[in-house]
Enzyme design. Structure first.
Site, PDB file in Angstrom:
ATOM      1  N   HIS A  92      41.054  32.363  43.851  1.00  0.00           N
ATOM      2  CA  HIS A  92      42.026  33.085  44.612  1.00  0.00           C
ATOM      3  C   HIS A  92      43.259  32.158  44.863  1.00  0.00           C
ATOM      4  O   HIS A  92      44.453  32.493  44.695  1.00  0.00           O
ATOM      5  CB  HIS A  92      41.444  33.669  45.773  1.00  0.00           C
ATOM      6  CG  HIS A  92      40.467  34.833  45.391  1.00  0.00           C
ATOM      7  ND1 HIS A  92      39.208  34.987  46.205  1.00  0.00           N
ATOM      8  CD2 HIS A  92      40.197  35.827  44.395  1.00  0.00           C
ATOM      9  CE1 HIS A  92      38.576  35.863  45.778  1.00  0.00           C
ATOM     10  NE2 HIS A  92      39.166  36.352  44.754  1.00  0.00           N
TER      11      HIS A  92
ATOM     12  N   LYS B   2      32.292  50.402  50.913  1.00  0.00           N
ATOM     13  CA  LYS B   2      31.740  49.075  50.426  1.00  0.00           C
ATOM     14  C   LYS B   2      31.007  48.456  51.657  1.00  0.00           C
ATOM     15  O   LYS B   2      31.533  48.569  52.789  1.00  0.00           O
ATOM     16  CB  LYS B   2      32.659  48.107  49.700  1.00  0.00           C
ATOM     17  CG  LYS B   2      32.823  48.316  48.351  1.00  0.00           C
ATOM     18  CD  LYS B   2      33.577  47.042  47.740  1.00  0.00           C
ATOM     19  CE  LYS B   2      34.106  47.067  46.183  1.00  0.00           C
ATOM     20  NZ  LYS B   2      34.693  45.968  45.793  1.00  0.00           N
TER      21      LYS B   2
ATOM     22  N   ARG C 135      40.083  36.158  34.517  1.00  0.00           N
ATOM     23  CA  ARG C 135      39.223  35.063  34.051  1.00  0.00           C
ATOM     24  C   ARG C 135      38.655  34.828  32.744  1.00  0.00           C
ATOM     25  O   ARG C 135      38.903  33.950  32.235  1.00  0.00           O
ATOM     26  CB  ARG C 135      38.086  34.839  35.140  1.00  0.00           C
ATOM     27  CG  ARG C 135      38.405  34.741  36.460  1.00  0.00           C
ATOM     28  CD  ARG C 135      37.405  35.024  37.608  1.00  0.00           C
ATOM     29  NE  ARG C 135      36.953  36.302  37.314  1.00  0.00           N
ATOM     30  CZ  ARG C 135      36.234  37.276  38.302  1.00  0.00           C
ATOM     31  NH1 ARG C 135      35.589  36.314  39.369  1.00  0.00           N
ATOM     32  NH2 ARG C 135      36.153  38.401  38.061  1.00  0.00           N
TER      33      ARG C 135
ATOM     34  N   SER D  27      33.601  35.921  44.215  1.00  0.00           N
ATOM     35  CA  SER D  27      33.276  35.638  45.614  1.00  0.00           C
ATOM     36  C   SER D  27      31.880  36.287  45.492  1.00  0.00           C
ATOM     37  O   SER D  27      31.006  35.634  46.363  1.00  0.00           O
ATOM     38  CB  SER D  27      33.868  36.941  46.402  1.00  0.00           C
ATOM     39  OG  SER D  27      35.401  36.611  46.414  1.00  0.00           O
TER      40      SER D  27
HETATM   41  O1  PNS Z   1      38.788  41.981  44.375  1.00  0.00           O
HETATM   42  P1  PNS Z   1      38.604  43.385  43.746  1.00  0.00           P
HETATM   43  O2  PNS Z   1      37.335  44.004  44.482  1.00  0.00           O
HETATM   44  O3  PNS Z   1      38.273  43.243  42.265  1.00  0.00           O
HETATM   45  O4  PNS Z   1      39.879  44.111  44.004  1.00  0.00           O
HETATM   46  C1  PNS Z   1      39.967  45.418  43.581  1.00  0.00           C
HETATM   47  C2  PNS Z   1      41.266  46.131  44.086  1.00  0.00           C
HETATM   48  C3  PNS Z   1      41.439  45.946  45.659  1.00  0.00           C
HETATM   49  C4  PNS Z   1      42.347  45.549  43.390  1.00  0.00           C
HETATM   50  C5  PNS Z   1      41.270  47.630  43.618  1.00  0.00           C
HETATM   51  O5  PNS Z   1      39.959  48.148  44.050  1.00  0.00           O
HETATM   52  C6  PNS Z   1      42.352  48.498  44.212  1.00  0.00           C
HETATM   53  O6  PNS Z   1      43.563  48.229  43.780  1.00  0.00           O
HETATM   54  N1  PNS Z   1      41.917  49.304  45.054  1.00  0.00           N
HETATM   55  C7  PNS Z   1      42.885  50.190  45.735  1.00  0.00           C
HETATM   56  C8  PNS Z   1      42.506  52.011  45.421  1.00  0.00           C
HETATM   57  C9  PNS Z   1      43.452  52.421  44.078  1.00  0.00           C
HETATM   58  O7  PNS Z   1      44.596  51.863  44.201  1.00  0.00           O
HETATM   59  N2  PNS Z   1      42.682  52.720  43.113  1.00  0.00           N
HETATM   60  C10 PNS Z   1      43.595  53.575  42.068  1.00  0.00           C
HETATM   61  C11 PNS Z   1      43.948  52.526  40.856  1.00  0.00           C
HETATM   62  S1  PNS Z   1      42.955  51.336  40.058  1.00  0.00           S
END
Ligand code: PNS
Length: 159
Positions: free
Chosen positions: A17, A41, A90, A128
């Site tokens: 990150h 979560k 990745r 993570s």
């Molecule tokens: O580190 P992660 O868990 O892969 O991050 C995921 C994240 C936070 C980028 C994603 O879950 C997110 O954008 N969540 C917010 C909810 C949202 O906007 N959902 C609709 C579009 S996908």
């Protein structure tokens, strides 16, 4: 002014990150690292702990700030007047999910662009989750996360 958001769970932040944060901070005027607060979560670290670890790890980069959000990412982006979402890629396995999210975000707000940054090869296997697994089993995560995160993981897992 180009404002970009780098969203994620960051539970906890890894060197992968940080590499994306450092590289994207050079591409945009302002970069907001946005930690997701997701009540459904069960994270290892609280949002406050995750923010603190990121803040301490990026304190040397002037144009980076750290915040949290809940709800839709595009709503948070609009609130912050950001029109760019930065995501790290990745492996090919990341692509399908990331494409789906990028297209959904585009559908929700066509003004916001998702920009993908390829991982540094040396962190391409890092996540993570894998860091937490190794740390929970007493493995060494020294080269995978900043020292303060390694220390926090040791405290959490009593190792
Ligand atoms: O580190 P992660 O868990 O892969 O991050 C995921 C994240 C936070 C980028 C994603 O879950 C997110 O954008 N969540 C917010 C909810 C949202 O906007 N959902 C609709 C579009 S996908």
């Amino acid at each position: 002014m180009n404002v970009a958001i780098y969203p994620g769970s960051f539970d906890p932040v890894t060197n992968g990150h940080l590499d994306i944060i450092e590289r994207s901070s050079r591409l945009f005027d302002r970069l907001i690292v946005a930690v997701l607060r997701n009540p459904s979560k069960k994270p290892l670290f609280t949002v406050e702990e995750r923010i603190e670890m990121i803040k301490k790890s990026v304190s040397h980069i002037k144009n980076v700030e750290v915040d949290y959000f809940s709800g839709l990412l595009v709503d948070f982006a609009r609130l912050k007047k950001a029109c760019i979402i930065v995501k790290g890629l990745r492996a090919v396995s990341d692509f399908e999910y990331e494409l789906q999210m990028a297209l959904m975000n585009k559908k929700l707000d066509e003004e916001i662009e998702t920009v993908f940054i390829m991982t540094n090869a040396k962190y391409s296997y890092l996540s993570s989750s894998i860091v937490k697994e190794v740390a929970s089993l007493g493995g060494c995560v020294k080269e995978l996360v900043p020292p303060l995160v390694a220390e926090k993981l040791r405290e959490k897992f009593n190792k």
